[in-house]
Design a protein around this motif. Structure first.
Motif, PDB file in Angstrom:
ATOM      1  N   GLY A   1      70.103  35.270  41.557  1.00  0.00           N
ATOM      2  CA  GLY A   1      69.743  33.954  41.036  1.00  0.00           C
ATOM      3  C   GLY A   1      68.678  34.140  39.962  1.00  0.00           C
ATOM      4  O   GLY A   1      67.523  34.398  40.264  1.00  0.00           O
ATOM      5  N   VAL A   2      69.113  34.039  38.697  1.00  0.00           N
ATOM      6  CA  VAL A   2      68.178  34.293  37.589  1.00  0.00           C
ATOM      7  C   VAL A   2      67.370  33.035  37.272  1.00  0.00           C
ATOM      8  O   VAL A   2      67.928  31.954  37.090  1.00  0.00           O
ATOM      9  N   VAL A   3      66.069  33.182  37.212  1.00  0.00           N
ATOM     10  CA  VAL A   3      65.187  32.055  36.850  1.00  0.00           C
ATOM     11  C   VAL A   3      64.685  32.239  35.418  1.00  0.00           C
ATOM     12  O   VAL A   3      64.794  31.337  34.587  1.00  0.00           O
ATOM     13  N   ASN A   4      64.139  33.429  35.114  1.00  0.00           N
ATOM     14  CA  ASN A   4      63.644  33.708  33.765  1.00  0.00           C
ATOM     15  C   ASN A   4      63.706  35.221  33.511  1.00  0.00           C
ATOM     16  O   ASN A   4      62.856  35.953  33.992  1.00  0.00           O
ATOM     17  N   PRO A   5      64.700  35.678  32.737  1.00  0.00           N
ATOM     18  CA  PRO A   5      64.861  37.135  32.554  1.00  0.00           C
ATOM     19  C   PRO A   5      63.897  37.748  31.537  1.00  0.00           C
ATOM     20  O   PRO A   5      63.854  38.960  31.387  1.00  0.00           O
ATOM     21  N   VAL A   6      63.106  36.919  30.826  1.00  0.00           N
ATOM     22  CA  VAL A   6      62.204  37.485  29.815  1.00  0.00           C
ATOM     23  C   VAL A   6      61.190  38.405  30.492  1.00  0.00           C
ATOM     24  O   VAL A   6      60.600  38.044  31.507  1.00  0.00           O
ATOM     25  N   GLY A   7      61.034  39.589  29.939  1.00  0.00           N
ATOM     26  CA  GLY A   7      60.082  40.555  30.515  1.00  0.00           C
ATOM     27  C   GLY A   7      60.715  41.466  31.561  1.00  0.00           C
ATOM     28  O   GLY A   7      60.031  42.310  32.138  1.00  0.00           O
ATOM     29  N   SER A   8      62.031  41.335  31.776  1.00  0.00           N
ATOM     30  CA  SER A   8      62.695  42.196  32.771  1.00  0.00           C
ATOM     31  C   SER A   8      62.665  43.654  32.336  1.00  0.00           C
ATOM     32  O   SER A   8      62.587  44.560  33.169  1.00  0.00           O
ATOM     33  N   GLY A   9      62.725  43.880  31.021  1.00  0.00           N
ATOM     34  CA  GLY A   9      62.640  45.247  30.512  1.00  0.00           C
ATOM     35  C   GLY A   9      61.268  45.844  30.824  1.00  0.00           C
ATOM     36  O   GLY A   9      61.155  47.022  31.174  1.00  0.00           O
ATOM     37  N   ASP A  10      60.241  45.033  30.702  1.00  0.00           N
ATOM     38  CA  ASP A  10      58.876  45.510  31.004  1.00  0.00           C
ATOM     39  C   ASP A  10      58.756  45.819  32.500  1.00  0.00           C
ATOM     40  O   ASP A  10      58.137  46.817  32.890  1.00  0.00           O
ATOM     41  N   ALA A  11      59.353  44.980  33.313  1.00  0.00           N
ATOM     42  CA  ALA A  11      59.326  45.219  34.762  1.00  0.00           C
ATOM     43  C   ALA A  11      60.104  46.496  35.101  1.00  0.00           C
ATOM     44  O   ALA A  11      59.712  47.262  35.984  1.00  0.00           O
TER      45      ALA A  11
ATOM     46  N   GLN B   1      57.502  33.205  36.084  1.00  0.00           N
ATOM     47  CA  GLN B   1      56.521  33.799  35.172  1.00  0.00           C
ATOM     48  C   GLN B   1      57.003  35.126  34.588  1.00  0.00           C
ATOM     49  O   GLN B   1      57.551  35.969  35.311  1.00  0.00           O
ATOM     50  N   THR B   2      56.804  35.296  33.304  1.00  0.00           N
ATOM     51  CA  THR B   2      57.174  36.551  32.632  1.00  0.00           C
ATOM     52  C   THR B   2      56.271  37.675  33.113  1.00  0.00           C
ATOM     53  O   THR B   2      55.056  37.511  33.190  1.00  0.00           O
ATOM     54  N   GLY B   3      56.872  38.833  33.429  1.00  0.00           N
ATOM     55  CA  GLY B   3      56.066  39.972  33.884  1.00  0.00           C
ATOM     56  C   GLY B   3      55.473  39.708  35.245  1.00  0.00           C
ATOM     57  O   GLY B   3      54.265  39.802  35.449  1.00  0.00           O
ATOM     58  N   CYS B   4      56.335  39.389  36.183  1.00  0.00           N
ATOM     59  CA  CYS B   4      55.872  39.027  37.523  1.00  0.00           C
ATOM     60  C   CYS B   4      56.985  39.340  38.520  1.00  0.00           C
ATOM     61  O   CYS B   4      58.151  39.067  38.249  1.00  0.00           O
ATOM     62  N   ILE B   5      56.647  39.969  39.637  1.00  0.00           N
ATOM     63  CA  ILE B   5      57.659  40.237  40.669  1.00  0.00           C
ATOM     64  C   ILE B   5      57.131  39.841  42.046  1.00  0.00           C
ATOM     65  O   ILE B   5      55.922  39.816  42.266  1.00  0.00           O
ATOM     66  N   ASN B   6      58.059  39.545  42.945  1.00  0.00           N
ATOM     67  CA  ASN B   6      57.710  39.339  44.351  1.00  0.00           C
ATOM     68  C   ASN B   6      58.184  40.587  45.107  1.00  0.00           C
ATOM     69  O   ASN B   6      59.371  40.735  45.397  1.00  0.00           O
ATOM     70  N   ILE B   7      57.248  41.471  45.382  1.00  0.00           N
ATOM     71  CA  ILE B   7      57.585  42.781  45.941  1.00  0.00           C
ATOM     72  C   ILE B   7      58.207  42.662  47.347  1.00  0.00           C
ATOM     73  O   ILE B   7      58.920  43.560  47.795  1.00  0.00           O
ATOM     74  N   ASP B   8      57.990  41.537  47.999  1.00  0.00           N
ATOM     75  CA  ASP B   8      58.573  41.338  49.338  1.00  0.00           C
ATOM     76  C   ASP B   8      60.111  41.307  49.295  1.00  0.00           C
ATOM     77  O   ASP B   8      60.773  41.523  50.294  1.00  0.00           O
ATOM     78  N   LYS B   9      60.674  41.005  48.111  1.00  0.00           N
ATOM     79  CA  LYS B   9      62.140  40.936  47.998  1.00  0.00           C
ATOM     80  C   LYS B   9      62.744  42.281  47.590  1.00  0.00           C
ATOM     81  O   LYS B   9      63.940  42.381  47.320  1.00  0.00           O
ATOM     82  N   PHE B  10      61.906  43.309  47.492  1.00  0.00           N
ATOM     83  CA  PHE B  10      62.339  44.609  46.961  1.00  0.00           C
ATOM     84  C   PHE B  10      63.499  45.228  47.752  1.00  0.00           C
ATOM     85  O   PHE B  10      64.561  45.517  47.195  1.00  0.00           O
ATOM     86  N   GLU B  11      63.307  45.413  49.061  1.00  0.00           N
ATOM     87  CA  GLU B  11      64.280  46.157  49.887  1.00  0.00           C
ATOM     88  C   GLU B  11      65.682  45.555  49.800  1.00  0.00           C
ATOM     89  O   GLU B  11      66.671  46.270  49.649  1.00  0.00           O
ATOM     90  N   GLY B  12      65.748  44.225  49.917  1.00  0.00           N
ATOM     91  CA  GLY B  12      67.037  43.515  49.931  1.00  0.00           C
ATOM     92  C   GLY B  12      67.862  43.813  48.688  1.00  0.00           C
ATOM     93  O   GLY B  12      69.088  43.981  48.762  1.00  0.00           O
ATOM     94  N   LEU B  13      67.218  43.884  47.525  1.00  0.00           N
ATOM     95  CA  LEU B  13      67.938  44.153  46.273  1.00  0.00           C
ATOM     96  C   LEU B  13      68.228  45.641  46.114  1.00  0.00           C
ATOM     97  O   LEU B  13      69.321  46.035  45.706  1.00  0.00           O
TER      98      LEU B  13
END
Ligand code: ATP
Length: 310
Positions: free
Chosen positions: A245-255, A289-301
């Motif tokens: 579910g994409v909300v805002n892909p800007v900054g995904s390359g930086d992530a 937010q650009t350049g922002c992650i929720n690390i709690d969702k890491f494992e699932g992906l």
């Protein structure tokens, strides 16, 4: 410790309007002001992933101080080099489903400041294990400046990830001091090669065999929703990612760069590094937010990513 370098940071201002009226006064109470620039996106994501990080670059005037204050308030380590001219603003107006942007070119960096930063950078090297260069060069900075900084890192055997584009990228690929890793997207890759590269594996492999990439260990070609194609030494990988579910892909390359840096600095395997980088990219795309992650969702992906050696 990972050092991120943002030579042309910005205070990113976002104004939300119901409707943009051209040639008229537009008023809004929906305003956000944040420390921006590709390197600062990498920095924030690394911080959110609990990877030790310190940010540097040029800062000038009140806006430079604003960036420093913001990072300090978030407890993100930083050590910016002061310059005479003012750091820039970048303005985004969000209206009727559109995003209209006004990007200042930024301050002019003097010769003394360029030399001063090199000394500052060398001092920072003492506590650093990996360096990330992100974004464009501000006015006054010679096109080979990144190469000069990479030379310092190479002498100290500190690996460099370079995420830039256009002339700054072509110049650093032409020089003998190569970065350890680069992360072009398809447009950036096509631009440096001078022809349109497609996602076709055979075509991509041929493109990445170009002599300008000799000496670069990792080439991470990011393909947005289609994942990525990665060259590591003489191996090639196609990375398939799940639908999200994409909300805002800007900054995904930086992530993605942050994910790469984080995994690499933790001595992860090639496959783990590739998966982490893609997962961080996706996590960013899922946030507002650009350049922002929720690390709690890491494992699932992470566990849904499929990598095929091609
Ligand atoms: P930016 O310049 O905005 O930082 P980029 O063009 O450098 O982005 P992308 O190729 O768009 O980088 O994205 C990097 C990674 O983030 C992709 O490889 C993928 O893992 C993830 N990603 C980006 N967009 C999407 C999307 N729409 N759906 C799923 N994953 C995405």
């Amino acid at each position: 410790m990972i050092l991120t370098v943002t030579l042309n940071p910005s205070v990113d201002i976002s104004y939300k309007l119901n409707q943009l009226e051209i040639d008229n006064v537009n008023r809004t109470s929906s305003v956000s002001k944040t420390a921006g620039g590709k390197g600062l996106n990498v920095t924030r994501v690394l911080f959110q992933a609990n990877s030790p990080v310190i940010a540097t670059g040029f800062k000038g005037g009140y806006l430079g101080a604003f960036i420093e204050d913001e990072l300090n308030a978030s407890q993100i380590k930083n050590s910016f080099y002061p310059i005479k001219e003012e750091t820039r603003n970048c303005i985004a107006v969000l209206h009727e489903g559109n995003q209209t942007e006004i990007l200042e070119s930024g301050p002019y960096i003097s010769t003394d400041e360029l030399q001063g930063f090199i000394k500052h950078f060398e001092e920072l090297m003492d506590e650093v294990q990996l360096v990330v260069f992100s974004g464009s060069l501000p006015a006054g900075v010679p096109v080979n400046y990144y190469s000069d900084l990479i030379k310092i890192c190479n002498h100290k055997s500190i690996p460099v990830i370079a995420d830039t584009s256009g002339i700054a990228l072509t110049t650093l690929l032409e020089r003998s001091n190569k970065p350890f890793a680069i992360k072009p997207n398809l447009d950036e890759l096509s631009q440096i090669l001078g022809y349109t590269v497609s996602e076709n594996i055979t075509e991509m492999k041929n493109a990445l065999k170009h002599e300008m990439f000799n000496g670069i260990q990792w080439i991470f070609v990011s393909l947005g929703a289609n994942g990525s194609i990665v060259k590591h030494a003489d191996e090639y990988y196609k990375v398939n990612i799940p639908k999200i579910g994409v909300v805002n892909p800007v900054g995904s390359g930086d992530a993605t760069v942050a994910g790469f840096a984080s995994a690499y600095s933790k001595d992860k395997s090639v496959i783990e590094i590739i998966k982490t980088a893609n997962t961080f990219g996706m996590l960013n795309a899922m946030e507002q937010q650009t350049g922002c992650i929720n690390i709690d969702k890491f494992e699932g992906l992470y566990k849904q990513i499929k990598i095929i050696e091609v």
